[in-house]
Structures are given as structure tokens and as C-alpha cells.
Enzyme design. Structure first.
Site, PDB file in Angstrom:
ATOM      1  CB  VAL A   8     -61.283  71.346 -30.043  1.00 47.12           C
ATOM      2  CG1 VAL A   8     -61.863  71.552 -31.439  1.00 47.12           C
ATOM      3  CG2 VAL A   8     -59.947  72.039 -29.913  1.00 47.12           C
ATOM      4  CB  SER A   9     -62.585  68.449 -25.551  1.00 46.46           C
ATOM      5  OG  SER A   9     -63.952  68.734 -25.670  1.00 46.46           O
ATOM      6  CB  THR A  10     -57.895  67.195 -26.357  1.00 46.29           C
ATOM      7  OG1 THR A  10     -58.089  66.761 -27.706  1.00 46.29           O
ATOM      8  CG2 THR A  10     -58.826  66.442 -25.430  1.00 46.29           C
ATOM      9  CD  GLN A  13     -61.247  67.118 -29.616  1.00 49.08           C
ATOM     10  OE1 GLN A  13     -61.321  68.028 -28.798  1.00 49.08           O
ATOM     11  NE2 GLN A  13     -62.208  66.238 -29.805  1.00 49.08           N
ATOM     12  NE  ARG A  35     -59.315  76.117 -20.498  1.00 49.80           N
ATOM     13  CZ  ARG A  35     -58.302  76.773 -19.942  1.00 49.80           C
ATOM     14  NH1 ARG A  35     -57.865  77.857 -20.456  1.00 49.80           N
ATOM     15  NH2 ARG A  35     -57.754  76.337 -18.843  1.00 49.80           N
TER      16      ARG A  35
END
Length: 188
Positions: A8-10, A13, A35
């Protein structure tokens, strides 16, 4: 062996949905990270997962956008896996399984579509920022370095490196804030 990768990007999430899907698919070993995925070099768990794979394994992801951010990135990574004798399977885009001829074709088609969607999303984001700037609403992110603190420390004779260490940033950030190239002496 089925080797999975989830991302996941953050940190806000959750990986839970991807991890559940990988478990349901029978994945035995999972590598995951929270990340941004803009560059493969910024995803150490992806590298660890690829390194872990051995000939005869299958690398499994839930969606292409969790694995690669461009068609070139996707093809490069799949080629690296293929060179090791590792197959690639994407769960949500069910036709993608590089152990089959049709799967290889679907990989190419869906990679191009995923890259197109990313480009469109980035274009919309740029347009939104430009519109907000034109209306005077967009201010960018808050400054993370206190300009007055930098000025005080500079006037006290501290070097850019010392100021950067104290503020927890890079000397380049201090020079950039001062509006001077890194080769000049810091003077505000």
C-alpha cells in the site's frame, strides 16, 4: 512455492485485504510494505521477494498497480523473474499467469492499460493543483524547516551542516532555503 507481495502507498492504508487474498490463493511466503511505489528501487520488500524466489516458484500479487507503476517497470521485473525460472500471477486480473501463453499476452495488454490509467490520474491531479493555484486556494505543503531558526543560527555563525544536523534535515535544504547554491557560504 507461491511467493506473494503486497503493498500500500501510505501507512494510513491497510494491507489486510491483499494479505487475505494472497492467503486464500495458497501463498506460502508473503513480503509486504507500506510505501510509495513510484520506483522499484524504493521498495526493498519487493527486492527481497524477488531474491527469495527460486526456479519453479510463482510470484503472486493481487493487482498490477501494487506491483509495478509502468509497463516498462512491469515487463522489466517479470523478465527478471522469468530469467530465474519464476512464473508470475496476478489474482485480480485473472488472465495474467506467465506460465501460460495467453497469460503473457494479457500481461502486456493490462500493463499498457494500467500505465494509461496512471498517466490520466496524474494529469487530473496536475490540473486540479493548477486550478487551485489560480483560485489562490493551493498553498503547497507546510514548510518543514523554520526559516527564522535558520536565520538565527546562521547569524550566530553556525555552518549549514551544523544547522541541518540540529534541525534534522540535509545541508542542501538549508542552502535551498537560503536561495544560495551549495558552493556558496550560507548567509541570510
Amino acid at each position: 512455492m507461491l511467493v506473494g507481495y503486497a503493498r500500500v502507498s501510505t501507512t494510513e492504508q491497510s494491507l489486510e485485504v491483499q494479505l487475505d487474498q494472497l492467503a486464500q490463493a495458497g501463498v506460502e511466503k508473503v513480503f509486504s510494505e507500506q510505501r510509495s511505489g513510484k520506483r522499484a528501487a524504493n521498495r526493498p520488500e519487493l527486492q527481497r521477494a524477488r531474491d527469495f524466489c527460486r526456479e519453479g516458484d510463482t510470484f503472486v500479487v493481487t493487482r498490477l498497480d501494487r506491483f509495478a507503476r509502468s509497463a516498462a517497470d512491469l515487463h522489466r521485473t517479470v523478465e527478471q523473474l522469468t530469467a530465474k525460472g519464476v512464473g508470475f500471477r496476478c489474482l485480480q486480473q485473472g488472465g495474467i499467469d506467465t506460465t501460460t501463453t495467453h497469460g503473457k499476452l494479457m500481461l502486456g495488454i493490462l500493463a499498457a492499460v494500467a500505465e494509461f490509467e496512471l498517466d490520466i490520474r496524474q494529469e487530473r491531479q496536475r490540473e486540479g493543483i493548477e486550478n487551485a493555484k489560480a483560485k489562490g486556494v493551493y498553498r503547497g505543503r507546510k514548510a518543514s524547516i523554520d526559516r527564522n531558526a535558520v536565520k538565527r543560527m546562521s547569524l550566530d555563525g553556525m555552518s549549514a551542516r551544523s544547522i541541518a544536523e540540529r534541525l534534522g534535515c540535509s545541508p542542501a535544504s538549508i542552502y535551498r532555503l537560503a536561495g544560495k547554491p551549495a558552493v556558496d557560504v550560507l548567509s541570510l
